[in-house]
Design an enzyme around this catalytic site. Structure first.
Site, PDB file in Angstrom:
ATOM      1  CE  LYS A 186      52.966  29.740  31.236  1.00  0.00           C
ATOM      2  NZ  LYS A 186      52.145  29.453  32.455  1.00  0.00           N
ATOM      3  CD  GLU A 260      54.516  44.845  37.003  1.00  0.00           C
ATOM      4  OE1 GLU A 260      55.037  44.595  38.126  1.00  0.00           O
ATOM      5  OE2 GLU A 260      53.314  44.711  36.763  1.00  0.00           O
ATOM      6  CB  CYS A 295      53.165  43.873  41.586  1.00  0.00           C
ATOM      7  SG  CYS A 295      52.225  44.610  40.268  1.00  0.00           S
ATOM      8  CD  GLU A 396      55.493  40.816  45.404  1.00  0.00           C
ATOM      9  OE1 GLU A 396      54.998  41.826  44.888  1.00  0.00           O
ATOM     10  OE2 GLU A 396      56.028  39.906  44.742  1.00  0.00           O
TER      11      GLU A 396
END
Ligand code: NAI
Ligand code: MG
Length: 494
Positions: A186, A260, A295, A396
């Site tokens: 996806k 992750e 990330c 983040e």
């Protein structure tokens, strides 16, 4: 179509409104689409297929049928086919670079080409590992031949993000396929086309159904993929929030997940560092050329008091010299933020940092070109003087915003670096070996580097601790642990 198409708009038009199911580009069952717009100009790139549970059903059915035959292909032959895919994708590097630059706004020269270049590398790495799918013989009983066999799980569902979609997808599909699984991916709604083009190309080599791709929204298309009864494993890269949702859906079926997730990666700069090299490392580590959308971005820079001011000045000068502009222009260093949502998120964090008393050192300059006016450009910000409690330091951001934090002692820096819910990557910059090794041991992170800041490398275990994820990627063990199951067989010879 396997010609090399260097016009990304033409290629997007060719892929518009399509999934890749059972070896063919096909529209969504319901015929639904959504707009993908250039984040640099706001212009429509193309409409993408909006998948739902019916499309998931079709793709998983194709993958499940194909898996039976795929598992019977000798493992080294599966690897060879994945290697053939790597060579074909390598030949299409430039077209993939241009398409990913158009849809995500990542600068062609500094980012998109780099990603397209490492894509094939990840496939090549796994292509050679087919014969490593070994079991063991176990000295259980002299009258019994006891062994373990590594078997594929079946159909793997992979959900990928938009920041480095080609590379992150390769790290999932290559081990899954070589291990004898088939895959349904996806794609992220912001970046459906370059990865779809990869499917179309790989579809000329792999059997129909081995590798399928759906585009669409997370809840409508991603969630039914995770919940589908015939999907036996989910591998996900994205936000912590969505990772938890995916993990809960997978728990309902008791299937394994690899996650992750995000990061808030610290960089520890000691007084004795090589300053030029460290500043270059800060630029690379913070992924300024990708608007910080990584990330592993070095978004917390702990800098020792003796070098702090020189570090900030040199970093600011270097980012000032970088050019923000049209992602497809060869002279552009920094492209755009991917979407309006991310753009608003980044601007909000900059406002939070200023409200917390930080100094926002804005760098570089907004692009002058009028056609880029609607683009999601933000001047990169280097914050100084923020309190440790600021959300700019704790959360983040996934944008071109970093915080430089002054420290005095090494112990203080390690404690601050570890005071985070995340633990993906970390770097230490020093000429002292003892400090480097001590830091590497004490830092809570999955990937620690000293005096450099490389991105994920095939063959090196990659993944986080704490909220940064579950399970590692990019190695032989990752293939064995996450894409196979171990069966014990005992033959009684007595
Ligand atoms: P996201 O985690 O929501 O999206 C990642 C993928 O998950 C996309 O394909 C999305 O369609 C899918 N998804 C979303 N909701 C889902 C659901 N309910 N079920 C199944 N799949 C679902 O990330 P998003 O919204 O693009 O970005 C938000 C933040 O996440 C970023 O600001 C950044 O902080 C972080 N992020 C981290 C990434 C990483 O590399 N670890 C990559 C992308 C985003
Ligand atoms: Mg989301």
């Amino acid at each position: 179509m396997t010609d090399i198409v260097l016009d990304p708009a033409a290629l997007a038009a060719h892929l518009a409104g399509k999934h890749f199911i059972d070896g063919k580009l096909v529209p969504a069952a319901a015929g639904a689409t959504f707009d993908v717009r250039s984040p640099a100009t706001g212009a429509l790139v193309a409409k993408a297929a909006a998948g739902d549970a019916a499309d998931v059903d079709r793709a998983v059915a194709s993958a499940a049928t194909a898996q039976i035959a795929w598992a019977k292909v000798p493992a080294r032959q599966r690897g060879k086919l994945v290697g053939d895919c790597a060579r074909l994708l390598d030949a299409h590097k430039e077209e993939l670079s241009r398409l990913i630059a158009l849809e995500t706004g990542k600068a062609l020269r500094t980012e998109s080409r780099v990603e397209a270049g490492v894509l094939a590398d990840a496939l090549h790495f796994y292509a050679g590992l087919g014969s490593e799918l070994k079991g063991e013989t176990v000295p259980f009983n002299p009258d019994m031949l006891t062994m373990t066999i590594r078997e594929p799980i079946g159909v793997v569902g992979a959900i990928i993000p938009w920041n480095v979609p080609m590379m992150l997808m390769a790290l999932k599909i290559a081990p899954a396929l070589v291990a004898g699984n088939t895959v349904v991916v996806k794609s992220a709604e912001e970046a459906p086309f370059a990865v779809l083009r990869i499917c179309e190309l790989m579809g000329t080599i792999l059997p129909p159904g081995a590798f399928n791709m759906l585009s669409g929204m997370g809840p409508e298309c991603g969630a039914p993929l995770v919940s589908h009864p015939k999907v036996g494993k989910i591998t996900f890269t994205g936000s912590v929030e969505t990772g938890k949702i995916v993990s809960k859906l997978a728990a309902d079926k008791l299937i394994p997940v690899t996650l992750e997730l995000g990061g808030k990666s610290p960089m520890i700069v000691m007084d004795d560092c090589d300053l030029d090299r460290t500043v270059a490392g800060a630029i690379a580590g913070m992924r300024f050329t990708r608007m910080g959308q990584s990330c592993t971005a070095s978004s917390r820079m702990y800098v020792q008091a003796g070098v702090h001011d020189r570090f900030v000045a040199a970093l600011k000068a270097k980012v000032d010299a970088m050019k923000m502009g049209d992602p497809l222009d060869e002279t552009t260093d920094i492209g755009t933020i991917v979407s309006q949502g991310q753009f608003e998120k980044v601007k909000n964090y900059i406002a939070i940092g200023i409200a917390d008393g930080g100094t926002a050192n804005e760098c570089s300059a907004m692009p002058a070109d009028a056609k880029l006016k609607p683009g999601y450009y933000v001047r990169p910000v280097i914050f100084t003087g923020l309190p440790a409690s600021s959300r700019v330091i704790r959360e983040e951001i996934f944008g071109p915003v970093t915080a430089v934090i002054r420290f005095n002692t090494f112990d203080e820096a390690i404690a601050a670096a570890n005071d985070s819910e995340y633990g993906l990557a970390a770097t230490i910059w020093t000429k002292d070996l003892k400090t480097a090794l001590d830091g590497a041991r004490r830092l809570q992170a999955g990937f620690v580097q000293v005096n450099q800041n490389l991105v994920v490398q095939p063959g090196l275990s990659y993944g986080g601790v704490k909220s940064s994820g579950l399970g590692k990627e990019a190695t032989l063990e990752a293939m064995l642990e996450h894409f196979t199951t171990k069966k014990t067989v005992i033959v009684n010879l007595a």
